[in-house]
Design an enzyme around this catalytic site. Sequence first.
Site, PDB file in Angstrom:
ATOM      1  N   TYR A 187      37.710  51.957  41.983  1.00 38.46           N
ATOM      2  CA  TYR A 187      38.789  51.001  42.279  1.00 38.46           C
ATOM      3  C   TYR A 187      39.776  51.615  43.285  1.00 38.46           C
ATOM      4  O   TYR A 187      40.148  50.986  44.272  1.00 38.46           O
ATOM      5  CB  TYR A 187      39.504  50.602  40.980  1.00 38.46           C
ATOM      6  CG  TYR A 187      40.761  49.770  41.192  1.00 38.46           C
ATOM      7  CD1 TYR A 187      40.680  48.437  41.578  1.00 38.46           C
ATOM      8  CD2 TYR A 187      42.031  50.321  40.988  1.00 38.46           C
ATOM      9  CE1 TYR A 187      41.843  47.675  41.774  1.00 38.46           C
ATOM     10  CE2 TYR A 187      43.190  49.574  41.173  1.00 38.46           C
ATOM     11  CZ  TYR A 187      43.089  48.249  41.571  1.00 38.46           C
ATOM     12  OH  TYR A 187      44.232  47.510  41.760  1.00 38.46           O
ATOM     13  N   ALA A 199      43.421  38.671  46.105  1.00 35.15           N
ATOM     14  CA  ALA A 199      42.178  38.587  45.310  1.00 35.15           C
ATOM     15  C   ALA A 199      41.510  39.950  45.237  1.00 35.15           C
ATOM     16  O   ALA A 199      41.319  40.624  46.241  1.00 35.15           O
ATOM     17  CB  ALA A 199      41.228  37.572  45.945  1.00 35.15           C
TER      18      ALA A 199
HETATM   19  N1  NAD Z   1      49.255  44.421  38.610  1.00 39.32           N
HETATM   20  C1  NAD Z   1      49.504  45.611  39.101  1.00 39.32           C
HETATM   21  O1  NAD Z   1      50.138  46.458  38.461  1.00 39.32           O
HETATM   22  C2  NAD Z   1      49.044  45.967  40.505  1.00 39.32           C
HETATM   23  C3  NAD Z   1      49.431  47.200  41.051  1.00 39.32           C
HETATM   24  C4  NAD Z   1      49.005  47.515  42.330  1.00 39.32           C
HETATM   25  C5  NAD Z   1      48.212  46.642  43.048  1.00 39.32           C
HETATM   26  N2  NAD Z   1      47.835  45.451  42.491  1.00 39.32           N
HETATM   27  C6  NAD Z   1      46.998  44.554  43.287  1.00 39.32           C
HETATM   28  O2  NAD Z   1      47.622  43.278  43.335  1.00 39.32           O
HETATM   29  C7  NAD Z   1      46.633  42.250  43.416  1.00 39.32           C
HETATM   30  C8  NAD Z   1      46.859  41.233  42.322  1.00 39.32           C
HETATM   31  O3  NAD Z   1      46.725  41.882  41.070  1.00 39.32           O
HETATM   32  P1  NAD Z   1      47.030  41.130  39.687  1.00 39.32           P
HETATM   33  O4  NAD Z   1      47.547  42.146  38.752  1.00 39.32           O
HETATM   34  O5  NAD Z   1      47.794  39.894  39.955  1.00 39.32           O
HETATM   35  O6  NAD Z   1      45.559  40.764  39.222  1.00 39.32           O
HETATM   36  P2  NAD Z   1      44.921  39.370  38.762  1.00 39.32           P
HETATM   37  O7  NAD Z   1      43.569  39.681  38.248  1.00 39.32           O
HETATM   38  O8  NAD Z   1      45.861  38.633  37.892  1.00 39.32           O
HETATM   39  O9  NAD Z   1      44.804  38.604  40.156  1.00 39.32           O
HETATM   40  C9  NAD Z   1      43.685  38.732  40.992  1.00 39.32           C
HETATM   41  C10 NAD Z   1      43.186  37.342  41.310  1.00 39.32           C
HETATM   42  O10 NAD Z   1      42.048  37.468  42.169  1.00 39.32           O
HETATM   43  C11 NAD Z   1      41.073  36.531  41.747  1.00 39.32           C
HETATM   44  N3  NAD Z   1      39.754  37.025  42.169  1.00 39.32           N
HETATM   45  C12 NAD Z   1      39.079  38.097  41.689  1.00 39.32           C
HETATM   46  N4  NAD Z   1      37.899  38.207  42.316  1.00 39.32           N
HETATM   47  C13 NAD Z   1      37.825  37.185  43.205  1.00 39.32           C
HETATM   48  C14 NAD Z   1      36.849  36.765  44.141  1.00 39.32           C
HETATM   49  N5  NAD Z   1      35.691  37.426  44.266  1.00 39.32           N
HETATM   50  N6  NAD Z   1      37.092  35.660  44.890  1.00 39.32           N
HETATM   51  C15 NAD Z   1      38.257  34.976  44.766  1.00 39.32           C
HETATM   52  N7  NAD Z   1      39.218  35.317  43.884  1.00 39.32           N
HETATM   53  C16 NAD Z   1      39.011  36.420  43.118  1.00 39.32           C
HETATM   54  C17 NAD Z   1      41.200  36.476  40.236  1.00 39.32           C
HETATM   55  O11 NAD Z   1      40.656  35.287  39.684  1.00 39.32           O
HETATM   56  C18 NAD Z   1      42.708  36.566  40.061  1.00 39.32           C
HETATM   57  O12 NAD Z   1      43.302  35.285  40.041  1.00 39.32           O
HETATM   58  C19 NAD Z   1      45.289  42.961  43.327  1.00 39.32           C
HETATM   59  O13 NAD Z   1      44.795  43.132  44.635  1.00 39.32           O
HETATM   60  C20 NAD Z   1      45.622  44.302  42.708  1.00 39.32           C
HETATM   61  O14 NAD Z   1      44.704  45.305  43.107  1.00 39.32           O
HETATM   62  C21 NAD Z   1      48.239  45.091  41.243  1.00 39.32           C
END
Ligand code: NAD
Length: 308
Positions: free
Chosen positions: A141, A74
Amino acid sequence: MKVLVTGGAGFVGSHIVDLLIQRGYEVVVVDNLYHGNLKNINSRAVFYKVDIRDKYKIKDIFDKEKPDYVIHEASQISVENSIENPILDAEINILGTINVLESCKGSKVKKIIYPASAAIFGEPEYLPIDEKHPLSMLSPYGVSKHTVEHYLDVYNKIYGINYVSLRCSNVYGPRQDSSGEGGVVSIFCNKMFNGERPIIFGDGEQIRDFIYVTDVARATLMAMSGNINGIFNVCSGTKTSINKLVKSINKILDQDIKAINKEERKGDIKFSFMSNVKINSILKWEQKIRLEDGLRNMLKYLEMEKKV
Ligand SMILES: NC(=O)c1ccc[n+]([C@@H]2O[C@H](COP(=O)([O-])OP(=O)(O)OC[C@H]3O[C@@H](n4cnc5c(N)ncnc54)[C@H](O)[C@@H]3O)[C@@H](O)[C@H]2O)c1
């Protein structure tokens, strides 16, 4: 074994949940659906629509569910939003994470797995970027994602909670939101699938490192097992230019859509790709899905979504 996955309704988190369930784990998902989607949540997972900023509700869930592992996905994930609203970014990504860590304290949680981001490196000093590369965050971020790594380390030293931080490069795959600025693969696949021209900022020769979401999910599960703590890159280690990305999507769709080139965006990093030598040698993780196959899966997924 029970695993609590925060953000399990999101893009990466939902693939991790699917893999956990496939491997026989009990799964609890905590997500406030701020950016996630109910339809992403595996029907065999227990779901709590709760915000990680609500420390009392988070603690109640931990007390009730007693997870063995936590996968903390999250997060507020938009670089742009973090610049516009750094307080919200810190409230979710830092304070929300501390709530999760405080709930792990004194519980039976053996380990917490956390996804950090390539956003913590800034303009690379050398390539490929390894785990020892100096950090230079260019956005709140980036700061919040890295700050959590310090908290993980401190909670390990004080309370013995094991952790692995996975520094992921550009993750792509089905369920990724194509409206976010981070998901260039998703944006381009969506556009080109619909016969539209994608927009490239600059000459398209900028280099990125794309990793398919199920490879990240596998790395997450591999990081859960054993007593290994610390930081690992999860990436392809392969250089892909944005022009090559367009070419590959065109090839699969058997079309020749030309991108629209616009002026380079200020602050965009020109070359970035990472090293996966450490995760490869210590966790024995390897990338399984090459870009062409991953893109094919994404385009198949869009085709299926269209039919629904
Ligand atoms: N997608 C990428 O390329 C990438 C790269 C590096 C790191 N990340 C990390 O991976 C993780 C997942 O990323 P993603 O791309 O799946 O994003 P995403 O937005 O699809 O998933 C994040 C989830 O967290 C939930 N969320 C946000 N705020 C919240 C809160 N306050 N309480 C509870 N739930 C909450 C959202 O509803 C969402 O379902 C994140 O931590 C992101 O920083 C992603």
